[in-house]
Design a protein around this motif. Structure first.
Motif, PDB file in Angstrom:
ATOM      1  N   LYS A   5       1.000  -1.352  -0.054  1.00  0.00           N
ATOM      2  CA  LYS A   5       0.093  -0.131   0.383  1.00  0.00           C
ATOM      3  C   LYS A   5       0.830   1.504   0.132  1.00  0.00           C
ATOM      4  O   LYS A   5       0.616   2.062  -0.613  1.00  0.00           O
ATOM      5  N   LEU A   6       1.956   1.573   0.806  1.00  0.00           N
ATOM      6  CA  LEU A   6       2.998   2.236   0.782  1.00  0.00           C
ATOM      7  C   LEU A   6       3.755   2.436  -0.567  1.00  0.00           C
ATOM      8  O   LEU A   6       3.606   3.285  -1.315  1.00  0.00           O
ATOM      9  N   THR A   7       4.229   1.634  -0.949  1.00  0.00           N
ATOM     10  CA  THR A   7       4.746   1.821  -1.923  1.00  0.00           C
ATOM     11  C   THR A   7       4.024   2.145  -3.719  1.00  0.00           C
ATOM     12  O   THR A   7       4.215   2.848  -4.638  1.00  0.00           O
ATOM     13  N   PHE A   8       2.419   1.444  -3.133  1.00  0.00           N
ATOM     14  CA  PHE A   8       1.307   2.537  -4.595  1.00  0.00           C
ATOM     15  C   PHE A   8       1.507   3.330  -3.701  1.00  0.00           C
ATOM     16  O   PHE A   8       1.311   4.536  -4.873  1.00  0.00           O
ATOM     17  N   GLU A   9       1.349   3.946  -2.888  1.00  0.00           N
ATOM     18  CA  GLU A   9       0.316   5.704  -2.628  1.00  0.00           C
ATOM     19  C   GLU A   9       1.891   6.505  -3.359  1.00  0.00           C
ATOM     20  O   GLU A   9       1.929   7.506  -3.919  1.00  0.00           O
ATOM     21  N   ALA A  10       3.208   5.721  -3.099  1.00  0.00           N
ATOM     22  CA  ALA A  10       4.128   6.411  -3.369  1.00  0.00           C
ATOM     23  C   ALA A  10       4.587   6.481  -4.708  1.00  0.00           C
ATOM     24  O   ALA A  10       5.074   8.059  -4.880  1.00  0.00           O
ATOM     25  N   LEU A  11       4.445   5.519  -5.230  1.00  0.00           N
ATOM     26  CA  LEU A  11       4.464   6.048  -6.661  1.00  0.00           C
ATOM     27  C   LEU A  11       3.542   6.619  -7.594  1.00  0.00           C
ATOM     28  O   LEU A  11       3.526   7.087  -8.726  1.00  0.00           O
ATOM     29  N   ARG A  12       1.822   6.393  -7.177  1.00  0.00           N
ATOM     30  CA  ARG A  12       1.502   7.543  -7.190  1.00  0.00           C
ATOM     31  C   ARG A  12       1.118   8.806  -7.097  1.00  0.00           C
ATOM     32  O   ARG A  12       1.025   9.981  -8.272  1.00  0.00           O
ATOM     33  N   PHE A  13       1.990   9.775  -5.716  1.00  0.00           N
ATOM     34  CA  PHE A  13       2.562  10.562  -6.045  1.00  0.00           C
ATOM     35  C   PHE A  13       3.427  10.362  -6.315  1.00  0.00           C
ATOM     36  O   PHE A  13       3.580  12.136  -7.629  1.00  0.00           O
ATOM     37  N   ALA A  14       4.309  10.308  -6.617  1.00  0.00           N
ATOM     38  CA  ALA A  14       5.618  10.512  -7.902  1.00  0.00           C
ATOM     39  C   ALA A  14       4.824  10.215  -8.871  1.00  0.00           C
ATOM     40  O   ALA A  14       5.667  11.633  -9.533  1.00  0.00           O
ATOM     41  N   TRP A  15       4.481  10.550  -9.308  1.00  0.00           N
ATOM     42  CA  TRP A  15       4.132   9.908 -11.754  1.00  0.00           C
ATOM     43  C   TRP A  15       3.639  11.277 -10.975  1.00  0.00           C
ATOM     44  O   TRP A  15       3.229  12.297 -12.134  1.00  0.00           O
ATOM     45  N   GLN A  16       2.319  11.954 -10.145  1.00  0.00           N
ATOM     46  CA  GLN A  16       1.275  13.565 -10.476  1.00  0.00           C
ATOM     47  C   GLN A  16       2.635  14.403 -10.170  1.00  0.00           C
ATOM     48  O   GLN A  16       2.597  14.956 -10.515  1.00  0.00           O
ATOM     49  N   ALA A  17       3.829  14.021  -9.737  1.00  0.00           N
ATOM     50  CA  ALA A  17       4.498  14.858  -9.005  1.00  0.00           C
ATOM     51  C   ALA A  17       5.552  15.545 -10.163  1.00  0.00           C
ATOM     52  O   ALA A  17       5.996  16.539 -11.287  1.00  0.00           O
ATOM     53  N   LEU A  18       5.816  13.624 -11.183  1.00  0.00           N
ATOM     54  CA  LEU A  18       6.149  13.858 -12.715  1.00  0.00           C
ATOM     55  C   LEU A  18       5.772  14.694 -13.645  1.00  0.00           C
ATOM     56  O   LEU A  18       6.085  15.802 -14.380  1.00  0.00           O
ATOM     57  N   ARG A  19       3.921  14.916 -13.429  1.00  0.00           N
ATOM     58  CA  ARG A  19       3.347  14.534 -14.441  1.00  0.00           C
ATOM     59  C   ARG A  19       3.348  16.269 -14.712  1.00  0.00           C
ATOM     60  O   ARG A  19       3.015  17.534 -15.167  1.00  0.00           O
ATOM     61  N   SER A  20       3.037  17.373 -12.882  1.00  0.00           N
ATOM     62  CA  SER A  20       2.739  18.093 -12.930  1.00  0.00           C
ATOM     63  C   SER A  20       3.949  19.222 -13.035  1.00  0.00           C
ATOM     64  O   SER A  20       4.051  20.460 -13.004  1.00  0.00           O
ATOM     65  N   ASN A  21       5.120  18.586 -12.806  1.00  0.00           N
ATOM     66  CA  ASN A  21       6.065  19.762 -12.928  1.00  0.00           C
ATOM     67  C   ASN A  21       7.478  18.840 -13.776  1.00  0.00           C
ATOM     68  O   ASN A  21       8.487  18.252 -13.387  1.00  0.00           O
ATOM     69  N   GLN A 339       5.909   7.350   2.498  1.00  0.00           N
ATOM     70  CA  GLN A 339       5.310   7.539   1.624  1.00  0.00           C
ATOM     71  C   GLN A 339       6.824   8.651   0.610  1.00  0.00           C
ATOM     72  O   GLN A 339       6.657   8.412  -0.730  1.00  0.00           O
ATOM     73  N   PHE A 340       7.077   9.744   1.325  1.00  0.00           N
ATOM     74  CA  PHE A 340       8.000  10.886   0.192  1.00  0.00           C
ATOM     75  C   PHE A 340       9.688   9.862   1.072  1.00  0.00           C
ATOM     76  O   PHE A 340      10.330   9.900  -0.502  1.00  0.00           O
ATOM     77  N   GLU A 343       9.205   7.768  -2.864  1.00  0.00           N
ATOM     78  CA  GLU A 343       8.887   9.090  -3.796  1.00  0.00           C
ATOM     79  C   GLU A 343      10.532   9.315  -4.554  1.00  0.00           C
ATOM     80  O   GLU A 343      10.796   9.655  -5.577  1.00  0.00           O
ATOM     81  N   ALA A 344      11.627   9.664  -3.639  1.00  0.00           N
ATOM     82  CA  ALA A 344      12.574  10.257  -4.037  1.00  0.00           C
ATOM     83  C   ALA A 344      13.424   8.922  -4.207  1.00  0.00           C
ATOM     84  O   ALA A 344      13.811   9.234  -5.224  1.00  0.00           O
ATOM     85  N   ILE A 345      13.037   7.928  -3.644  1.00  0.00           N
ATOM     86  CA  ILE A 345      13.794   6.446  -4.170  1.00  0.00           C
ATOM     87  C   ILE A 345      13.580   6.199  -5.775  1.00  0.00           C
ATOM     88  O   ILE A 345      14.046   6.016  -6.981  1.00  0.00           O
ATOM     89  N   PHE A 346      12.683   6.330  -5.801  1.00  0.00           N
ATOM     90  CA  PHE A 346      11.909   6.129  -7.517  1.00  0.00           C
ATOM     91  C   PHE A 346      11.802   7.148  -8.355  1.00  0.00           C
ATOM     92  O   PHE A 346      12.399   6.790  -9.334  1.00  0.00           O
ATOM     93  N   LEU A 347      12.194   8.766  -7.926  1.00  0.00           N
ATOM     94  CA  LEU A 347      12.449   9.402  -8.481  1.00  0.00           C
ATOM     95  C   LEU A 347      13.729   9.376  -9.032  1.00  0.00           C
ATOM     96  O   LEU A 347      14.547   9.690 -10.813  1.00  0.00           O
ATOM     97  N   CYS A 348      14.874   8.828  -8.159  1.00  0.00           N
ATOM     98  CA  CYS A 348      16.370   8.374  -8.358  1.00  0.00           C
ATOM     99  C   CYS A 348      16.838   7.575  -9.518  1.00  0.00           C
ATOM    100  O   CYS A 348      17.284   7.082 -10.449  1.00  0.00           O
ATOM    101  N   LEU A 349      15.447   6.496  -9.144  1.00  0.00           N
ATOM    102  CA  LEU A 349      15.659   5.079  -9.962  1.00  0.00           C
ATOM    103  C   LEU A 349      15.195   5.206 -11.566  1.00  0.00           C
ATOM    104  O   LEU A 349      16.362   4.794 -12.356  1.00  0.00           O
TER     105      LEU A 349
END
Length: 413
Positions: A5-21, A339-340, A343-349
């Motif tokens: 659940k945490l992983t899914f939430e992190a990925l969802r927030f990261a994807w939103q951050a990528l799309r919006s900025n 959660q955050f 998201e940072a790990i996902f962005l670096c990956l």
């Protein structure tokens, strides 16, 4: 379930951050991409170069010791060649003595080389003619794809028979089958009894490229090129059980000192050379290059890490209200932290993956005989480094977010 659940939430927030900025994110990830490209690019190039050179070294014999007058020297320091110049070269009689008396050797051979022109009808080729004994193919690979290898009688009597390399066969005989044909070496006729499989050009051809070689019986070689003086380089192969070849090296040294009549206090007038020493030296050199590449790439990664950290601080600021709502609804501190952090790990990956993709496409660049291969170990290493940078870059912003007071966070604008 909580982890997913945490992983899914992190990925969802990261994807939103990528799309919006998108532009901000791409610019921030650029440092990680360049850093991973620099590190893994250097590692991939060095690994490919090392593999190529070690393959070439293995072609001159695995687990072998060479007996010669000159020692091989690796690294810095003056080479006192004048000290070794007057040493006697190993003789055929010494080879026979070692072959008959060494207990820790699986095979013994003696060889020598000479460059000369070989001919067939009107065609000619500047070849490396190598004189060998019967056990040569037990130490070094001689992949005869057409014809056969030498017989013991042909070797001992020094008959005019040869095994030729693929490039020589193509140049001299063209579409003809060379087996059974006669070619000339120094005006003498030799019968071709075998042709080797084509190896292709290597980055480093230690001992010469087999495609450009002509193998002849050692005794015949010395009659043609050394007026019958039977000297050369002795090669001895150890048994697989002699892991460090200490038994074989010690035995060779004792036998050579005995046959040359050296007194106990006299210095050796021969050298025992080991290809594995060259491999160890190369490993040290390549290790230093890898370390240098890692340090250079690390600076780019640090810049990328600062960029990711900046994005995370901004992301925490932008989502302060959401954090307050989540905590007021019962979200634990570790939930906000993970959660955050995820998201940072996902962005670096993402940045690391782009760097690896660049290395992959760079591996298709034609560098002649050097084949560049992006190994799975380097891919895993690149992704691991990216994840570590993500953890380091996101830990402080994530920690700040997890420690926020929900009341103050909700009121934030």
């Amino acid at each position: 379930m909580l982890f997913f659940k945490l992983t899914f939430e992190a990925l969802r927030f990261a994807w939103q951050a990528l799309r919006s900025n998108l532009l901000r994110t791409v610019l921030s990830l650029l440092g990680v991409t360049i850093g991973i490209f620099s590190i893994i690019g250097v590692y991939t190039m060095v690994d490919s170069l090392e593999s190529n050179i070690k393959t070439s070294l293995s072609s001159i014999g695995d687990k072998t010791i060479y007996v010669d007058k000159f020692p091989w020297q690796f690294g810095d320091g003056e080479y006192p060649w004048w000290k070794y110049f007057n040493r006697p070269r190993p003789k055929y009689s010494e080879y026979k003595y070692l072959k008959d008396n060494l207990e820790n050797a699986s095979a013994v051979t003696i060889m020598d080389w000479s460059a000369t022109q070989v001919k067939y009808q009107s065609n000619s080729y500047n070849a490396l003619v190598q004189g060998i004994t019967y056990d040569f193919n037990l130490i070094s690979d001689v992949p005869v794809i057409d014809g056969r290898y030498f017989s013991p009688t042909e070797i001992e009597s020094g008959r005019n028979v040869v095994i030729i390399g693929a490039e020589i066969a193509e140049t001299l005989f063209g579409e003809e089958n060379p087996i059974g044909k006669q070619m000339k070496i120094k005006g003498e006729n030799f019968v071709v009894i075998g042709m080797q499989e084509k190896k292709g050009k290597q980055l480093v051809d230690v001992g010469g490229n087999p495609d450009q070689k002509v193998y002849v019986p050692f005794v015949k070689h010395k009659r043609m090129f050394s007026s019958g003086n039977l000297y050369g380089m002795i090669q001895v192969q150890a048994f697989e059980s002699d892991l460090k070849m200490e038994k074989l090296e010690s035995e060779i040294k004792g036998k050579m000192r005995t046959i040359r009549g050296l007194r106990p206090l006299e210095e050796d007038n021969f050298a025992l050379n080991r290809p594995d020493a060259a491999a160890s030296f190369l490993t040290t050199i390549f290790g230093s290059i890898r370390a240098g590449g890692f340090v250079i790439g690390l600076f780019s990664l640090l810049i990328g890490g600062f960029g990711i950290a900046n994005i995370m601080f901004v992301s925490v600021k932008e989502r302060t209200n959401i954090i307050g709502i989540q905590k007021s609804l019962g979200a634990k501190n570790y939930f906000i932290l993970f959660q955050f952090l995820f998201e940072a790990i996902f962005l670096c990956l993402i940045g690391g993956l782009f760097g690896l993709i660049l290395v992959y496409f760079a591996s298709f660049i034609d560098l002649g005989s050097l084949d560049i291969v992006l190994s799975s170990s380097n891919i895993i290493f690149g992704l691991t480094i990216s994840s570590i940078i993500g953890i380091v870059a996101g830990l402080i912003p994530a920690s700040q977010a997890s420690k926020m007071d929900p009341v103050i966070a909700i009121r934030a604008k």
